[in-house]
Design a protein around this motif. Structure first.
Motif, PDB file in Angstrom:
ATOM      1  N   VAL A  83      -4.908 -10.564 -19.056  1.00 10.65           N
ATOM      2  CA  VAL A  83      -3.801  -9.697 -18.684  1.00 10.65           C
ATOM      3  C   VAL A  83      -3.957  -9.320 -17.216  1.00 10.65           C
ATOM      4  O   VAL A  83      -5.073  -9.055 -16.766  1.00 10.65           O
ATOM      5  N   HIS A  84      -2.863  -9.300 -16.484  1.00 12.75           N
ATOM      6  CA  HIS A  84      -2.900  -8.873 -15.091  1.00 12.75           C
ATOM      7  C   HIS A  84      -2.220  -7.513 -14.951  1.00 12.75           C
ATOM      8  O   HIS A  84      -1.151  -7.288 -15.517  1.00 12.75           O
ATOM      9  N   LYS A  85      -2.869  -6.617 -14.224  1.00 11.11           N
ATOM     10  CA  LYS A  85      -2.279  -5.315 -13.910  1.00 11.11           C
ATOM     11  C   LYS A  85      -2.147  -5.237 -12.395  1.00 11.11           C
ATOM     12  O   LYS A  85      -3.135  -5.333 -11.668  1.00 11.11           O
ATOM     13  N   SER A  86      -0.916  -5.077 -11.931  1.00 12.99           N
ATOM     14  CA  SER A  86      -0.664  -5.057 -10.492  1.00 12.99           C
ATOM     15  C   SER A  86      -1.191  -3.767  -9.863  1.00 12.99           C
ATOM     16  O   SER A  86      -1.504  -2.794 -10.560  1.00 12.99           O
ATOM     17  N   LEU A  87      -1.268  -3.770  -8.557  1.00  6.97           N
ATOM     18  CA  LEU A  87      -1.732  -2.593  -7.815  1.00  6.97           C
ATOM     19  C   LEU A  87      -0.730  -1.455  -7.937  1.00  6.97           C
ATOM     20  O   LEU A  87       0.461  -1.677  -8.197  1.00  6.97           O
ATOM     21  N   PRO A  88      -1.195  -0.204  -7.746  1.00  3.84           N
ATOM     22  CA  PRO A  88      -0.307   0.959  -7.877  1.00  3.84           C
ATOM     23  C   PRO A  88       0.953   0.874  -7.005  1.00  3.84           C
ATOM     24  O   PRO A  88       2.034   1.239  -7.447  1.00  3.84           O
ATOM     25  N   TYR A  89       0.823   0.378  -5.774  1.00  2.00           N
ATOM     26  CA  TYR A  89       2.012   0.309  -4.916  1.00  2.00           C
ATOM     27  C   TYR A  89       3.063  -0.647  -5.488  1.00  2.00           C
ATOM     28  O   TYR A  89       4.248  -0.541  -5.168  1.00  2.00           O
ATOM     29  N   ALA A  90       2.627  -1.566  -6.342  1.00  2.00           N
ATOM     30  CA  ALA A  90       3.542  -2.526  -6.978  1.00  2.00           C
ATOM     31  C   ALA A  90       3.933  -2.070  -8.383  1.00  2.00           C
ATOM     32  O   ALA A  90       4.478  -2.847  -9.167  1.00  2.00           O
ATOM     33  N   GLY A  91       3.614  -0.854  -8.726  1.00  2.00           N
ATOM     34  CA  GLY A  91       4.040  -0.287 -10.001  1.00  2.00           C
ATOM     35  C   GLY A  91       3.045  -0.360 -11.130  1.00  2.00           C
ATOM     36  O   GLY A  91       3.362   0.012 -12.252  1.00  2.00           O
ATOM     37  N   SER A  92       1.832  -0.856 -10.890  1.00  2.00           N
ATOM     38  CA  SER A  92       0.814  -0.982 -11.947  1.00  2.00           C
ATOM     39  C   SER A  92       1.372  -1.680 -13.189  1.00  2.00           C
ATOM     40  O   SER A  92       1.121  -1.277 -14.315  1.00  2.00           O
ATOM     41  N   VAL A  93       2.131  -2.741 -12.960  1.00  2.00           N
ATOM     42  CA  VAL A  93       2.786  -3.480 -14.042  1.00  2.00           C
ATOM     43  C   VAL A  93       1.759  -4.311 -14.798  1.00  2.00           C
ATOM     44  O   VAL A  93       0.950  -5.020 -14.207  1.00  2.00           O
ATOM     45  N   VAL A  94       1.787  -4.214 -16.128  1.00  2.00           N
ATOM     46  CA  VAL A  94       0.903  -4.985 -17.000  1.00  2.00           C
ATOM     47  C   VAL A  94       1.651  -6.225 -17.465  1.00  2.00           C
ATOM     48  O   VAL A  94       2.766  -6.130 -17.983  1.00  2.00           O
ATOM     49  N   LYS A  95       1.022  -7.400 -17.260  1.00  2.00           N
ATOM     50  CA  LYS A  95       1.681  -8.657 -17.620  1.00  2.00           C
ATOM     51  C   LYS A  95       0.703  -9.562 -18.368  1.00  2.00           C
ATOM     52  O   LYS A  95      -0.385  -9.849 -17.878  1.00  2.00           O
ATOM     53  N   PHE A  96       1.105  -9.998 -19.558  1.00  2.00           N
ATOM     54  CA  PHE A  96       0.328 -10.960 -20.344  1.00  2.00           C
ATOM     55  C   PHE A  96       0.275 -12.284 -19.593  1.00  2.00           C
ATOM     56  O   PHE A  96       1.285 -12.762 -19.084  1.00  2.00           O
TER      57      PHE A  96
END
Length: 128
Positions: free
Chosen positions: A99-112
């Protein structure tokens, strides 16, 4: 930038962050940018990530998981964080998910990202 300028910047950063108290016990794993960290037992945050991506894992495998419990994980610092999570899916069966979790400035989006099936509790978590 010369050595004196670098030292001045380093000193000001040290003062800026001097209120942070870190000890060896507050650091859970050895981490290096780009490499996988040591195995850590899953906590509520990792379980929450698993709960978010469970439908994606079920869609990819074509299975329905009545149990989807995070056991432990490794992480990798990239442009965000990749999590490699061992998940108990019932009986003696486990899967490994990435799973990838983006950086806070990019919204901390969790993506399978991906899943490995037919794993056991004893199988080591490795990059995939």
């Amino acid at each position: 930038m010369n050595f004196v300028e670098q030292a001045r910047i380093s000193s000001s950063n040290r003062q800026k962050f001097s209120h942070l108290k870190l000890s060896k016990s507050s650091i859970n794993a050895k981490m290096m940018c780009g490499g996988l960290a040591d195995v850590i037992n899953a906590d509520d945050e990792i379980q929450k990530i698993c709960d978010q991506v469970k439908p994606d894992a079920e869609k990819k495998t074509g299975k329905t998981y009545n149990v989807f419990t995070a056991k432990n994980y490794k992480s990798q610092v990239v442009a965000g964080t990749n999590y490699f999570i061992k998940v108990h899916v019932g009986e003696d069966d486990h899967v490994h998910i990435r799973v990838h979790k983006s950086l806070p400035y990019a919204g901390s989006v969790v993506k399978f990202a991906d899943i490995q099936e037919s794993k056991t509790h004893a199988d080591a978590i490795e990059y995939f």
